[in-house]
Design a protein around this motif. Structure first.
Motif, PDB file in Angstrom:
ATOM      1  N   ARG A  81       0.621  -1.153   0.068  1.00 58.33           N
ATOM      2  CA  ARG A  81       0.044  -0.118   0.195  1.00 58.33           C
ATOM      3  C   ARG A  81       0.744   1.349  -0.090  1.00 58.33           C
ATOM      4  O   ARG A  81       0.442   2.188  -0.694  1.00 58.33           O
ATOM      5  CB  ARG A  81      -0.920  -0.062   1.154  1.00 58.33           C
ATOM      6  N   ARG A  82       1.969   1.180   0.868  1.00 59.00           N
ATOM      7  CA  ARG A  82       2.710   2.359   0.885  1.00 59.00           C
ATOM      8  C   ARG A  82       3.487   2.633  -0.631  1.00 59.00           C
ATOM      9  O   ARG A  82       3.678   3.718  -0.876  1.00 59.00           O
ATOM     10  CB  ARG A  82       3.674   2.327   2.112  1.00 59.00           C
ATOM     11  N   ALA A  83       3.809   1.525  -1.279  1.00 56.58           N
ATOM     12  CA  ALA A  83       4.570   1.348  -2.390  1.00 56.58           C
ATOM     13  C   ALA A  83       3.806   2.220  -3.437  1.00 56.58           C
ATOM     14  O   ALA A  83       4.133   2.940  -4.273  1.00 56.58           O
ATOM     15  CB  ALA A  83       5.074  -0.030  -2.823  1.00 56.58           C
ATOM     16  N   GLU A  84       2.349   1.752  -3.227  1.00 53.09           N
ATOM     17  CA  GLU A  84       1.258   2.143  -4.498  1.00 53.09           C
ATOM     18  C   GLU A  84       1.392   3.785  -4.243  1.00 53.09           C
ATOM     19  O   GLU A  84       1.034   4.623  -4.834  1.00 53.09           O
ATOM     20  CB  GLU A  84       0.248   1.405  -4.116  1.00 53.09           C
ATOM     21  N   SER A  85       1.101   4.228  -2.912  1.00 52.81           N
ATOM     22  CA  SER A  85       0.904   5.561  -2.613  1.00 52.81           C
ATOM     23  C   SER A  85       2.052   6.381  -3.178  1.00 52.81           C
ATOM     24  O   SER A  85       1.953   7.622  -3.558  1.00 52.81           O
ATOM     25  CB  SER A  85       0.796   5.799  -1.165  1.00 52.81           C
ATOM     26  N   ALA A  86       3.204   6.013  -2.954  1.00 53.02           N
ATOM     27  CA  ALA A  86       4.380   6.450  -3.425  1.00 53.02           C
ATOM     28  C   ALA A  86       4.620   6.630  -4.866  1.00 53.02           C
ATOM     29  O   ALA A  86       5.042   7.753  -5.454  1.00 53.02           O
ATOM     30  CB  ALA A  86       5.790   5.904  -3.051  1.00 53.02           C
ATOM     31  N   ALA A  87       4.095   5.762  -5.569  1.00 52.41           N
ATOM     32  CA  ALA A  87       4.017   5.713  -7.081  1.00 52.41           C
ATOM     33  C   ALA A  87       2.850   6.748  -7.522  1.00 52.41           C
ATOM     34  O   ALA A  87       3.457   7.589  -8.563  1.00 52.41           O
ATOM     35  CB  ALA A  87       3.716   4.217  -7.488  1.00 52.41           C
ATOM     36  N   PHE A  88       1.964   6.902  -6.859  1.00 53.25           N
ATOM     37  CA  PHE A  88       0.920   7.797  -7.182  1.00 53.25           C
ATOM     38  C   PHE A  88       1.422   9.178  -7.090  1.00 53.25           C
ATOM     39  O   PHE A  88       1.014  10.188  -7.890  1.00 53.25           O
ATOM     40  CB  PHE A  88      -0.402   7.359  -6.477  1.00 53.25           C
ATOM     41  N   GLY A  89       2.132   9.286  -5.735  1.00 59.18           N
ATOM     42  CA  GLY A  89       2.703  10.573  -5.678  1.00 59.18           C
ATOM     43  C   GLY A  89       3.675  11.089  -6.548  1.00 59.18           C
ATOM     44  O   GLY A  89       3.739  12.325  -6.692  1.00 59.18           O
ATOM     45  N   GLN A  90       4.528  10.311  -7.181  1.00 58.15           N
ATOM     46  CA  GLN A  90       5.418  10.608  -8.065  1.00 58.15           C
ATOM     47  C   GLN A  90       4.950  10.644  -9.376  1.00 58.15           C
ATOM     48  O   GLN A  90       5.182  11.848 -10.168  1.00 58.15           O
ATOM     49  CB  GLN A  90       6.471   9.514  -8.235  1.00 58.15           C
ATOM     50  N   MET A  91       3.663  10.312  -9.918  1.00 55.82           N
ATOM     51  CA  MET A  91       3.131  10.526 -10.961  1.00 55.82           C
ATOM     52  C   MET A  91       2.005  11.865 -10.954  1.00 55.82           C
ATOM     53  O   MET A  91       1.622  12.111 -11.795  1.00 55.82           O
ATOM     54  CB  MET A  91       2.255   9.420 -11.387  1.00 55.82           C
ATOM     55  N   GLU A  92       1.584  12.019  -9.669  1.00 57.03           N
ATOM     56  CA  GLU A  92       0.710  13.118  -9.623  1.00 57.03           C
ATOM     57  C   GLU A  92       1.088  14.303 -10.256  1.00 57.03           C
ATOM     58  O   GLU A  92       2.221  14.864 -10.206  1.00 57.03           O
ATOM     59  CB  GLU A  92       0.473  13.451  -8.076  1.00 57.03           C
ATOM     60  N   GLY A  93       0.076  14.970 -11.047  1.00 58.52           N
ATOM     61  CA  GLY A  93       0.432  16.242 -11.894  1.00 58.52           C
ATOM     62  C   GLY A  93       1.160  16.131 -13.268  1.00 58.52           C
ATOM     63  O   GLY A  93       1.584  17.072 -13.717  1.00 58.52           O
ATOM     64  N   GLN A  94       1.808  14.774 -13.318  1.00 58.46           N
ATOM     65  CA  GLN A  94       2.489  14.658 -14.737  1.00 58.46           C
ATOM     66  C   GLN A  94       1.592  14.536 -15.720  1.00 58.46           C
ATOM     67  O   GLN A  94       0.602  13.524 -15.676  1.00 58.46           O
ATOM     68  CB  GLN A  94       3.554  13.500 -14.493  1.00 58.46           C
ATOM     69  N   PRO A  95       1.619  15.028 -17.070  1.00 65.52           N
ATOM     70  CA  PRO A  95       1.049  14.701 -18.096  1.00 65.52           C
ATOM     71  C   PRO A  95       0.995  13.284 -18.403  1.00 65.52           C
ATOM     72  O   PRO A  95       2.162  12.752 -18.484  1.00 65.52           O
ATOM     73  CB  PRO A  95       1.406  15.609 -19.225  1.00 65.52           C
ATOM     74  N   GLY A  96      -0.168  12.783 -18.830  1.00 72.16           N
ATOM     75  CA  GLY A  96      -0.297  11.198 -19.171  1.00 72.16           C
ATOM     76  C   GLY A  96      -0.233  10.164 -18.060  1.00 72.16           C
ATOM     77  O   GLY A  96      -0.297   8.982 -18.168  1.00 72.16           O
ATOM     78  N   ALA A  97      -0.192  10.759 -16.604  1.00 73.45           N
ATOM     79  CA  ALA A  97      -0.347   9.713 -15.557  1.00 73.45           C
ATOM     80  C   ALA A  97      -1.505   9.053 -15.498  1.00 73.45           C
ATOM     81  O   ALA A  97      -1.582   7.894 -15.148  1.00 73.45           O
ATOM     82  CB  ALA A  97      -0.039  10.766 -14.355  1.00 73.45           C
ATOM     83  N   ALA A  98      -2.615   9.689 -15.947  1.00 76.48           N
ATOM     84  CA  ALA A  98      -3.876   8.760 -15.932  1.00 76.48           C
ATOM     85  C   ALA A  98      -3.706   7.638 -16.891  1.00 76.48           C
ATOM     86  O   ALA A  98      -4.162   6.543 -16.720  1.00 76.48           O
ATOM     87  CB  ALA A  98      -5.116   9.814 -16.288  1.00 76.48           C
ATOM     88  N   ALA A  99      -3.025   7.892 -18.111  1.00 77.42           N
ATOM     89  CA  ALA A  99      -3.036   6.699 -19.029  1.00 77.42           C
ATOM     90  C   ALA A  99      -2.158   5.634 -18.307  1.00 77.42           C
ATOM     91  O   ALA A  99      -2.586   4.426 -18.519  1.00 77.42           O
ATOM     92  CB  ALA A  99      -2.167   7.292 -20.054  1.00 77.42           C
ATOM     93  N   ALA A 100      -1.054   5.798 -17.415  1.00 77.37           N
ATOM     94  CA  ALA A 100      -0.512   4.824 -16.813  1.00 77.37           C
ATOM     95  C   ALA A 100      -1.362   4.034 -15.999  1.00 77.37           C
ATOM     96  O   ALA A 100      -1.186   2.836 -15.734  1.00 77.37           O
ATOM     97  CB  ALA A 100       0.730   5.548 -16.214  1.00 77.37           C
ATOM     98  N   VAL A 101      -2.257   4.647 -15.188  1.00 78.95           N
ATOM     99  CA  VAL A 101      -3.072   4.059 -14.332  1.00 78.95           C
ATOM    100  C   VAL A 101      -4.130   3.186 -15.093  1.00 78.95           C
ATOM    101  O   VAL A 101      -4.467   2.007 -14.674  1.00 78.95           O
ATOM    102  CB  VAL A 101      -3.884   5.143 -13.411  1.00 78.95           C
ATOM    103  N   LEU A 102      -4.742   3.709 -16.063  1.00 84.88           N
ATOM    104  CA  LEU A 102      -5.584   3.096 -16.913  1.00 84.88           C
ATOM    105  C   LEU A 102      -5.194   1.645 -17.537  1.00 84.88           C
ATOM    106  O   LEU A 102      -5.805   0.815 -17.704  1.00 84.88           O
ATOM    107  CB  LEU A 102      -6.145   3.969 -18.000  1.00 84.88           C
TER     108      LEU A 102
END
Length: 234
Positions: A81-102
């Motif tokens: 869970r902490r690793a997932e939160s850290a990964a989202f924190g690094q992607m937050e605000g970057q263009p195309g981050a939602a594509a990586a999640v999808l």
């Protein structure tokens, strides 16, 4: 011979898994310096509680073994869970981050990144699954609403009676945080059958997309990425 081959492949896979775990830990530690202490504390805490219960009831060995196993399991869950939160924190605000999640939503979903984009790098991605069509927009909330409306109008020419959901990624009112996009999609009611999903995908694919002829790297798009001036913007 077959048994030896299988053993060899398993031994080769273990270093790969350990290396992946080590890399994940290093990445997580950069964003969450206390992750090691927290994970260790959870594991030791679970072991200590069950071991204490074991001494009280006269079975310290059995409860100790159980505590060790459950401690490892609890530590792994917390670390994940902490690793997932850290990964989202690094992607937050970057263009195309939602594509990586999808791309990691799960089986049953077909994702097409960047079906619509403008010069300001506001972008709309599309996912098709049993819940219907989900358009996920990231960028300026006011501008992406125009992109979403245009994409819905374009899709209405080829798909009929297919539910269309839209998600605007963000932390504002009516928006969905990046880390909750996946869970939001998975909670959507499944209203389409497998064949209906296939038909919808085929029709949308035939319609063509903005990025169909442009290679899109996995993960967030580079911040310096610009649309070609000669291309048509939606």
């Amino acid at each position: 011979m077959a048994r030896k081959a299988n053993t060899g492949s398993a031994d080769a896979a273990n270093p790969g898994r350990l290396k992946q775990i080590a890399l994940t830990y290093q990445m997580t530690r950069k964003a969450d310096p206390k992750v090691g202490l927290v994970v260790a504390g959870v594991g030791i805490g679970v072991l200590g509680v069950l071991l204490a219960i074991g001494f009280l009831i006269g079975h310290p060995v059995y409860l100790g073994i159980l505590g060790f196993v459950l401690g490892l399991l609890a530590a792994a869950i917390v670390f994940g869970r902490r690793a997932e939160s850290a990964a989202f924190g690094q992607m937050e605000g970057q263009p195309g981050a939602a594509a990586a999640v999808l791309q990691n939503v799960g089986r049953g979903w077909t994702t097409t990144p960047a079906v619509a984009m403008n010069r300001n790098q506001d972008v709309v991605h599309r996912a098709v699954g049993r819940a219907g069509i989900v358009l996920v927009a990231e960028g300026n909330p006011n501008r992406v609403k125009t992109l979403l409306a245009a994409e819905k109008k374009r899709m209405s020419r080829v798909v009929v009676d297919v539910p269309v959901h839209d998600i605007i990624v963000g932390d504002g009112e009516g928006q969905v945080p990046l880390k909750k996009v996946r869970t939001t999609m998975l909670k959507m009611p499944r209203v389409l059958t497998g064949p209906q999903v296939t038909i919808a995908n085929d029709r949308l694919r035939a319609m063509g997309d903005l990025m169909s002829n442009m290679p899109l790297p996995k993960g967030p798009m580079p911040k310096g990425m610009r649309m070609p001036r000669g291309g048509k913007m939606r």
